[in-house]
Write a protein that holds these residues in place. Structure first.
Motif, PDB file in Angstrom:
ATOM      1  N   ALA A   1      54.674 -46.551 -55.561  1.00 24.78           N
ATOM      2  CA  ALA A   1      53.922 -45.311 -55.351  1.00 24.78           C
ATOM      3  C   ALA A   1      54.576 -44.531 -54.222  1.00 24.78           C
ATOM      4  O   ALA A   1      55.421 -45.046 -53.491  1.00 24.78           O
ATOM      5  N   HIS A   2      54.163 -43.279 -54.063  1.00 27.18           N
ATOM      6  CA  HIS A   2      54.663 -42.459 -52.965  1.00 27.18           C
ATOM      7  C   HIS A   2      53.568 -41.517 -52.491  1.00 27.18           C
ATOM      8  O   HIS A   2      52.623 -41.214 -53.218  1.00 27.18           O
ATOM      9  N   ASP A   3      53.700 -41.053 -51.235  1.00 30.26           N
ATOM     10  CA  ASP A   3      52.746 -40.089 -50.712  1.00 30.26           C
ATOM     11  C   ASP A   3      53.238 -38.672 -50.987  1.00 30.26           C
ATOM     12  O   ASP A   3      54.084 -38.450 -51.850  1.00 30.26           O
ATOM     13  N   MET A   4      52.720 -37.688 -50.238  1.00 32.72           N
ATOM     14  CA  MET A   4      52.957 -36.279 -50.555  1.00 32.72           C
ATOM     15  C   MET A   4      54.260 -35.727 -49.990  1.00 32.72           C
ATOM     16  O   MET A   4      54.560 -34.546 -50.169  1.00 32.72           O
ATOM     17  N   ARG A   5      55.054 -36.546 -49.319  1.00 34.19           N
ATOM     18  CA  ARG A   5      56.311 -36.056 -48.750  1.00 34.19           C
ATOM     19  C   ARG A   5      57.282 -35.662 -49.868  1.00 34.19           C
ATOM     20  O   ARG A   5      57.399 -36.356 -50.880  1.00 34.19           O
ATOM     21  N   ALA A   6      58.004 -34.572 -49.644  1.00 37.78           N
ATOM     22  CA  ALA A   6      58.875 -34.026 -50.692  1.00 37.78           C
ATOM     23  C   ALA A   6      59.952 -35.009 -51.126  1.00 37.78           C
ATOM     24  O   ALA A   6      60.378 -35.008 -52.287  1.00 37.78           O
ATOM     25  N   SER A   7      60.392 -35.871 -50.217  1.00 36.95           N
ATOM     26  CA  SER A   7      61.461 -36.818 -50.558  1.00 36.95           C
ATOM     27  C   SER A   7      60.962 -38.024 -51.335  1.00 36.95           C
ATOM     28  O   SER A   7      61.771 -38.809 -51.851  1.00 36.95           O
ATOM     29  N   GLY A   8      59.645 -38.196 -51.438  1.00 35.73           N
ATOM     30  CA  GLY A   8      59.091 -39.403 -52.033  1.00 35.73           C
ATOM     31  C   GLY A   8      59.493 -39.678 -53.467  1.00 35.73           C
ATOM     32  O   GLY A   8      59.956 -40.782 -53.784  1.00 35.73           O
ATOM     33  N   PRO A   9      59.335 -38.718 -54.397  1.00 34.83           N
ATOM     34  CA  PRO A   9      59.648 -39.023 -55.795  1.00 34.83           C
ATOM     35  C   PRO A   9      61.093 -39.470 -56.019  1.00 34.83           C
ATOM     36  O   PRO A   9      61.344 -40.430 -56.752  1.00 34.83           O
TER      37      PRO A   9
ATOM     38  N   GLY B   1      54.535 -54.777 -54.557  1.00 37.93           N
ATOM     39  CA  GLY B   1      54.445 -53.328 -54.500  1.00 37.93           C
ATOM     40  C   GLY B   1      55.329 -52.713 -53.439  1.00 37.93           C
ATOM     41  O   GLY B   1      55.704 -53.371 -52.458  1.00 37.93           O
ATOM     42  N   ALA B   2      55.647 -51.437 -53.657  1.00 40.20           N
ATOM     43  CA  ALA B   2      56.418 -50.653 -52.696  1.00 40.20           C
ATOM     44  C   ALA B   2      55.767 -49.287 -52.571  1.00 40.20           C
ATOM     45  O   ALA B   2      55.614 -48.571 -53.563  1.00 40.20           O
ATOM     46  N   MET B   3      55.368 -48.940 -51.351  1.00 34.88           N
ATOM     47  CA  MET B   3      54.736 -47.659 -51.069  1.00 34.88           C
ATOM     48  C   MET B   3      55.666 -46.805 -50.227  1.00 34.88           C
ATOM     49  O   MET B   3      56.025 -47.183 -49.107  1.00 34.88           O
ATOM     50  N   PHE B   4      56.091 -45.668 -50.784  1.00 33.38           N
ATOM     51  CA  PHE B   4      56.964 -44.768 -50.033  1.00 33.38           C
ATOM     52  C   PHE B   4      56.117 -43.832 -49.182  1.00 33.38           C
ATOM     53  O   PHE B   4      55.443 -42.940 -49.688  1.00 33.38           O
ATOM     54  N   THR B   5      56.159 -44.068 -47.879  1.00 35.10           N
ATOM     55  CA  THR B   5      55.391 -43.285 -46.923  1.00 35.10           C
ATOM     56  C   THR B   5      55.974 -43.497 -45.540  1.00 35.10           C
ATOM     57  O   THR B   5      56.567 -44.548 -45.257  1.00 35.10           O
ATOM     58  N   ALA B   6      55.811 -42.498 -44.688  1.00 36.05           N
ATOM     59  CA  ALA B   6      56.101 -42.676 -43.267  1.00 36.05           C
ATOM     60  C   ALA B   6      54.817 -42.509 -42.465  1.00 36.05           C
ATOM     61  O   ALA B   6      54.848 -42.160 -41.285  1.00 36.05           O
ATOM     62  N   SER B   7      53.677 -42.694 -43.138  1.00 38.19           N
ATOM     63  CA  SER B   7      52.372 -42.669 -42.499  1.00 38.19           C
ATOM     64  C   SER B   7      52.174 -41.374 -41.714  1.00 38.19           C
ATOM     65  O   SER B   7      52.166 -40.296 -42.287  1.00 38.19           O
TER      66      SER B   7
END
Length: 481
Positions: free
Chosen positions: A51-59, A98-104
């Motif tokens: 999954a990824h958060d809303m950061r533009a680089s996430g996808p 799981g892997a979560m793409f985020t920098a919190s």
């Protein structure tokens, strides 16, 4: 050729760095291969969830990581946008790593990865992350000869939307249907709370309407954080919420960090409620629920870290349950919770962990407990929390030092002139029990070195403000000399 080093990117608990110089698709691909080898395949899992958060680089980063995993023959399930606790839900419900793409809460130029094994079990420095870093470094070195042979079959890729399932699961853990009507201001900080709050507390996931009037602040997903940093631990980022709560005549305010795994609370007056007080409140509720379900209170455990307020173990003891003290950091909390079968765990940083959520942290579930506790009585939140602010705390104070060990030894020498108990579970903790009078009040302090920076972190708590300030100032004078 200089060997690749990812030590600045791969931290003690997660992966976090600037894009694209530290974290880019090439690095993400190598980390995906390494994660597949060290965790997914080694654990016998068929694949992983990403999954990824809303950061533009996430996808783009998430897709590169997925391709690395698939190249080792493991399947990937992409769930797209999610909060970090949404990823933990996916890992638990699907029984997949799981892997979560985020920098919190970090600024816009950052991104990172939080990794877990199936059932949301943590992957930290001592539980696979160091091996993942080493393997990824090998893969990134052109002359290392470490590029793996292609898997016989490339893993499959599927997409799945789990937001509604996540919302329904949380609704099943805390019943908010019968509480009194509450007006709640929520500051999502342009982070993932703007995605999850409407689903869980509203009707966005097709669930029944709750007696909640949600006043949204900054629900628009925007990884550039145009209004303020999504870090409610910094007081300046709570200012808008503190003003909005009394302005709207709300019963309370909630603030989430960027990936919405932490939740901060302000009362009806706009005053912040300390995470330690929230920890004590939820501990009471979770112990009471366990007892109502047939457990003996003496067999129920609650975990807290070394720098939560002294009131936390006091409140746990008052319930008849066992308080388990551990080091700061999610991997330590989760490990102790699993070891003791603890119903709940809390940290000073507003991370809250639940046995019924695979021992993982979820800011949303913590928020629901606060709403339930308030909504089940007529008193305002300041009254509900009145007996859970027993001591005066300094908050965490960072000092840049050239020699953390030497500074710590000087504080230890200072303590030898005082009546204190010492322990070194996590840094140096000094406790002066006092005699319970104003002439000899209780105080304690903890001094911890940062894992990644030349910093010493000081926390002081005392029975009164004057004592807290005196101890704080004396120790800071030593540390900063």
């Amino acid at each position: 050729m200089t060997a690749t080093s990812l030590s600045a990117l791969v931290k003690a608990y997660d992966v976090r760095g600037t894009v694209p110089d530290q974290l880019n698709p090439r690095v993400a691909h190598a980390l995906g291969v390494a994660f597949a080898e060290v965790v997914v395949l080694a654990d016998g899992a068929p694949g992983c969830v990403i999954a990824h958060d809303m950061r533009a680089s996430g996808p783009e980063l998430a897709q590169a990581f997925a391709e690395g995993v698939r190249g080792r023959g493991a399947d990937v399930t992409l769930v797209g946008l999610a909060s970090t606790d949404g990823l933990y839900y996916a890992s638990g419900a699907l029984d997949l790593p799981g892997a979560m793409f985020t920098a919190s809460h970090n600024p816009a130029q950052y991104n990172g990865i939080k990794l877990c094994r199936s059932g949301a079990r943590p992957v930290g420095q001592d539980s696979g992350l160091a091996d993942i870093r080493t393997r990824a470094e090998q893969l990134l070195d052109d002359d290392a000869g470490a590029t793996p042979a292609p898997a016989a079959t490339v893993g499959a890729q599927a997409e799945r939307d789990l937001l509604a399932d996540y919302a329904a699961f949380l609704r099943g853990l805390v019943d908010l249907s019968a509480i009194r009507p509450l007006k709640v201001v929520v500051d999502a900080g342009n982070g993932m709370g703007g995605y999850t709050v409407p689903a869980v507390l509203g009707t966005g996931a097709g669930l029944a309407e709750l007696p909640l009037d949600i006043v949204p602040l900054y629900f628009e997903l925007d990884g550039t954080f145009p209004n303020h940093e999504a870090n409610p631990l910094d007081p300046k980022n709570l200012v808008d919420l503190q003003a909005a709560v009394p302005q709207h005549g709300a019963d309370l305010g909630l603030a989430f960090d960027g990936d919405a795994d932490r939740c901060f609370v302000v009362d009806e007056r706009g005053n912040p409620v300390s995470p330690s007080a929230i920890t004590a409140l939820i501990a009471r509720r979770e112990v009471a629920r366990a007892v109502a379900e047939g457990a003996d209170a003496a067999d129920v455990a609650v975990v807290h870290n070394v720098i939560t307020s002294a009131q936390v173990p006091e409140v746990i003891a008052e319930t008849g349950a066992r308080a388990v003290r551990t080091r700061v950091g999610h991997s330590f909390i989760k490990a102790e919770m699993a070891r003791h079968g603890a119903v709940f765990g809390g940290e000073h940083s507003a991370h809250y962990y639940f046995r019924d959520f695979w021992f993982a942290d979820t800011g949303m579930l913590a928020a629901m407990h606060v709403l339930a506790a308030l909504g089940q009585q007529d008193a305002p939140l300041s009254t509900v929390m009145a007996d859970l602010h027993r001591y005066q705390a300094s908050g965490e104070i960072n000092s840049t030092v050239t020699d953390a060990a030497a500074a710590t030894e000087e504080v230890r020498a200072w303590a030898q002139e005082r009546d204190v108990e010492t322990d070194e579970l996590d840094g140096l903790t000094l406790v002066h029990a006092g005699d319970g009078t104003a002439a000899d009040p209780m105080w304690w302090l903890n001094l911890r070195a940062s894992n990644t920076e030349p910093l010493l972190r000081l926390n002081v708590e005392a029975a009164d403000t004057a004592t807290m300030e005196r101890v704080r100032d004396e120790v800071l004078a030593i540390v900063r000399a």
